[in-house]
Scaffold this motif. Sequence first.
Motif, PDB file in Angstrom:
ATOM      1  N   MET A  22       0.839  -1.201   0.000  1.00  0.00           N
ATOM      2  CA  MET A  22       0.000   0.000   0.000  1.00  0.00           C
ATOM      3  C   MET A  22       0.868   1.243   0.000  1.00  0.00           C
ATOM      4  SD  MET A  22      -1.439   2.671   1.772  1.00  0.00           S
ATOM      5  CE  MET A  22      -1.107   2.310   3.478  1.00  0.00           C
ATOM      6  N   ASN A  23       1.923   1.269   0.825  1.00  0.00           N
ATOM      7  CA  ASN A  23       2.780   2.436   0.896  1.00  0.00           C
ATOM      8  C   ASN A  23       3.418   2.752  -0.448  1.00  0.00           C
ATOM      9  OD1 ASN A  23       2.164   2.722   3.533  1.00  0.00           O
ATOM     10  ND2 ASN A  23       4.119   2.012   4.345  1.00  0.00           N
ATOM     11  N   LEU A  24       3.782   1.699  -1.229  1.00  0.00           N
ATOM     12  CA  LEU A  24       4.420   1.912  -2.507  1.00  0.00           C
ATOM     13  C   LEU A  24       3.471   2.597  -3.486  1.00  0.00           C
ATOM     14  CD1 LEU A  24       6.382  -1.441  -2.958  1.00  0.00           C
ATOM     15  CD2 LEU A  24       7.292   0.777  -2.273  1.00  0.00           C
ATOM     16  N   ARG A  25       2.182   2.322  -3.362  1.00  0.00           N
ATOM     17  CA  ARG A  25       1.211   2.940  -4.247  1.00  0.00           C
ATOM     18  C   ARG A  25       0.905   4.377  -3.835  1.00  0.00           C
ATOM     19  NH1 ARG A  25      -2.082  -0.244  -7.529  1.00  0.00           N
ATOM     20  NH2 ARG A  25      -1.607  -2.471  -7.511  1.00  0.00           N
ATOM     21  N   ILE A  26       0.809   4.612  -2.554  1.00  0.00           N
ATOM     22  CA  ILE A  26       0.345   5.903  -2.050  1.00  0.00           C
ATOM     23  C   ILE A  26       1.483   6.896  -1.835  1.00  0.00           C
ATOM     24  CG2 ILE A  26      -0.867   7.038  -0.147  1.00  0.00           C
ATOM     25  CD1 ILE A  26      -2.601   5.347  -1.992  1.00  0.00           C
ATOM     26  N   ALA A  27       2.614   6.430  -1.349  1.00  0.00           N
ATOM     27  CA  ALA A  27       3.710   7.328  -0.981  1.00  0.00           C
ATOM     28  C   ALA A  27       4.096   8.325  -2.067  1.00  0.00           C
ATOM     29  CB  ALA A  27       4.920   6.512  -0.531  1.00  0.00           C
ATOM     30  N   GLN A  68       2.311   9.803  -4.128  1.00  0.00           N
ATOM     31  CA  GLN A  68       1.263  10.805  -4.292  1.00  0.00           C
ATOM     32  C   GLN A  68       1.060  11.655  -3.046  1.00  0.00           C
ATOM     33  OE1 GLN A  68      -2.394   9.176  -6.039  1.00  0.00           O
ATOM     34  NE2 GLN A  68      -1.354   7.226  -6.258  1.00  0.00           N
ATOM     35  N   CYS A  69       1.589  11.209  -1.915  1.00  0.00           N
ATOM     36  CA  CYS A  69       1.277  11.843  -0.638  1.00  0.00           C
ATOM     37  C   CYS A  69       2.532  12.174   0.159  1.00  0.00           C
ATOM     38  CB  CYS A  69       0.409  10.915   0.216  1.00  0.00           C
ATOM     39  SG  CYS A  69      -1.305  10.865  -0.299  1.00  0.00           S
ATOM     40  N   ALA A  70       2.425  13.264   0.902  1.00  0.00           N
ATOM     41  CA  ALA A  70       3.457  13.606   1.881  1.00  0.00           C
ATOM     42  C   ALA A  70       2.841  13.470   3.269  1.00  0.00           C
ATOM     43  CB  ALA A  70       3.945  15.040   1.654  1.00  0.00           C
ATOM     44  N   ASP A  71       3.687  13.288   4.260  1.00  0.00           N
ATOM     45  CA  ASP A  71       3.233  13.177   5.654  1.00  0.00           C
ATOM     46  C   ASP A  71       2.198  12.071   5.830  1.00  0.00           C
ATOM     47  OD1 ASP A  71       4.842  15.378   6.254  1.00  0.00           O
ATOM     48  OD2 ASP A  71       3.226  16.791   5.817  1.00  0.00           O
ATOM     49  N   LEU A  72       2.464  10.911   5.253  1.00  0.00           N
ATOM     50  CA  LEU A  72       1.535   9.787   5.350  1.00  0.00           C
ATOM     51  C   LEU A  72       1.420   9.314   6.793  1.00  0.00           C
ATOM     52  CD1 LEU A  72      -0.190   7.686   3.764  1.00  0.00           C
ATOM     53  CD2 LEU A  72       1.860   6.258   3.661  1.00  0.00           C
ATOM     54  N   GLN A  73       0.182   9.265   7.300  1.00  0.00           N
ATOM     55  CA  GLN A  73      -0.078   8.825   8.670  1.00  0.00           C
ATOM     56  C   GLN A  73      -1.169   7.756   8.660  1.00  0.00           C
ATOM     57  OE1 GLN A  73       1.552   9.938  11.433  1.00  0.00           O
ATOM     58  NE2 GLN A  73       2.845  11.271  10.166  1.00  0.00           N
ATOM     59  N   ILE A  74      -0.856   6.577   9.209  1.00  0.00           N
ATOM     60  CA  ILE A  74      -1.845   5.516   9.337  1.00  0.00           C
ATOM     61  C   ILE A  74      -2.696   5.785  10.577  1.00  0.00           C
ATOM     62  CG2 ILE A  74      -2.240   3.045   9.572  1.00  0.00           C
ATOM     63  CD1 ILE A  74      -0.904   3.829   6.951  1.00  0.00           C
ATOM     64  N   PHE A 122      -5.927   6.148   6.344  1.00  0.00           N
ATOM     65  CA  PHE A 122      -4.748   6.994   6.494  1.00  0.00           C
ATOM     66  C   PHE A 122      -5.055   8.435   6.089  1.00  0.00           C
ATOM     67  CE2 PHE A 122      -4.810   5.061   2.338  1.00  0.00           C
ATOM     68  CZ  PHE A 122      -4.514   6.099   1.463  1.00  0.00           C
ATOM     69  N   THR A 123      -4.160   9.325   6.472  1.00  0.00           N
ATOM     70  CA  THR A 123      -4.219  10.720   6.044  1.00  0.00           C
ATOM     71  C   THR A 123      -2.881  11.081   5.417  1.00  0.00           C
ATOM     72  OG1 THR A 123      -3.409  11.577   8.168  1.00  0.00           O
ATOM     73  CG2 THR A 123      -5.801  11.338   7.914  1.00  0.00           C
ATOM     74  N   CYS A 124      -2.867  12.107   4.608  1.00  0.00           N
ATOM     75  CA  CYS A 124      -1.625  12.596   4.024  1.00  0.00           C
ATOM     76  C   CYS A 124      -1.898  13.968   3.419  1.00  0.00           C
ATOM     77  CB  CYS A 124      -1.084  11.625   2.970  1.00  0.00           C
ATOM     78  SG  CYS A 124      -2.159  11.414   1.530  1.00  0.00           S
ATOM     79  N   LYS A 125      -0.904  14.520   2.751  1.00  0.00           N
ATOM     80  CA  LYS A 125      -1.064  15.801   2.073  1.00  0.00           C
ATOM     81  C   LYS A 125      -0.595  15.654   0.633  1.00  0.00           C
ATOM     82  CE  LYS A 125      -0.586  18.887   6.052  1.00  0.00           C
ATOM     83  NZ  LYS A 125       0.185  19.998   6.648  1.00  0.00           N
ATOM     84  N   LYS A 126      -1.358  16.251  -0.277  1.00  0.00           N
ATOM     85  CA  LYS A 126      -1.005  16.253  -1.695  1.00  0.00           C
ATOM     86  C   LYS A 126      -1.089  17.686  -2.188  1.00  0.00           C
ATOM     87  CE  LYS A 126      -2.215  14.183  -6.140  1.00  0.00           C
ATOM     88  NZ  LYS A 126      -3.148  13.275  -6.860  1.00  0.00           N
ATOM     89  N   GLU A 127       0.057  18.210  -2.580  1.00  0.00           N
ATOM     90  CA  GLU A 127       0.129  19.623  -2.988  1.00  0.00           C
ATOM     91  C   GLU A 127      -0.429  20.517  -1.883  1.00  0.00           C
ATOM     92  OE1 GLU A 127      -1.917  19.822  -6.682  1.00  0.00           O
ATOM     93  OE2 GLU A 127      -0.397  18.654  -7.765  1.00  0.00           O
ATOM     94  N   PRO A 154      -4.993  18.629   2.502  1.00  0.00           N
ATOM     95  CA  PRO A 154      -5.201  17.454   3.363  1.00  0.00           C
ATOM     96  C   PRO A 154      -6.021  16.391   2.637  1.00  0.00           C
ATOM     97  CG  PRO A 154      -6.615  19.257   4.056  1.00  0.00           C
ATOM     98  CD  PRO A 154      -5.708  19.825   3.008  1.00  0.00           C
ATOM     99  N   MET A 155      -5.571  15.155   2.727  1.00  0.00           N
ATOM    100  CA  MET A 155      -6.207  14.048   2.035  1.00  0.00           C
ATOM    101  C   MET A 155      -6.602  12.963   3.035  1.00  0.00           C
ATOM    102  SD  MET A 155      -5.750  15.077  -1.194  1.00  0.00           S
ATOM    103  CE  MET A 155      -5.913  13.649  -2.268  1.00  0.00           C
ATOM    104  N   LYS A 156      -7.637  12.207   2.680  1.00  0.00           N
ATOM    105  CA  LYS A 156      -8.034  11.026   3.436  1.00  0.00           C
ATOM    106  C   LYS A 156      -8.047   9.833   2.482  1.00  0.00           C
ATOM    107  CE  LYS A 156     -10.991  13.185   6.963  1.00  0.00           C
ATOM    108  NZ  LYS A 156     -12.375  13.282   7.487  1.00  0.00           N
TER     109      LYS A 156
END
Length: 215
Positions: free
Chosen positions: A1-6, A8-14, A50-55, A58-60
């Motif tokens: 999952m991390n390989l797919r999402i990382a 696209q996202c910064a500050d990935l938090q599970i 998870f949450t993260c940031k894209k550009e 804030p993303m979910k």
Amino acid sequence: MNLRIAPQCADLQIVERKDRPDISDIFNQIYARYSVYGAGLVLTTGEVAFTCKKEDKPMKGYYFAGTQQTYIQGIGAGPWNMQYLAGFLAESDHADTAQAIGEHMLNTFQVNPDWAQRQQNLTAETSKVVSETHEHISRVINDTYWNRQGVMDEIDRRRSNAILGVVDVVDEKYGKEYKVENSSNYYWIDHRGNIVGTDTYTIPSIDFRELILLP
């Protein structure tokens, strides 16, 4: 999952990660009904929110995954593959919409019977398995961490409002929410931001517009 999402996202938090043996058991019962002699399938499932940031937005996100292992009598474990991967990644304000779209896709997905006939000669069985398993995946996604969190947030909001003696109102023109004293049946706001409450549906003056009272 991390390989797919990382990427696209910064500050990935599970925020939640767990196995779903309850769902695996349901799927494996479905597989057992349509298994052939001497071979069988076993599915293992899990989910992550998870949450993260894209550009800087804030993303979910949420993903449900199911890995399938084939077992052959006299040989043991056979091929392994990722049989199911469903979920979404969306801006926080649009996560509910993304989830609803995913559920609709799962609920309306069907196997093309002509293709299934050519591929496996098991059209009816394949369609039944797909229909049943997608139905259960849809139910899982409908009960995601984000949905449960939203329900809890709503309960907390109502409890807090009751304690403080306030209600939430929304200015539909600008999409802004306000907390006001729970002392009126209707609420109004003017262009200066002044809020007035009335017991009857009577606009204070032409400068005011109605605020929508939330449950």
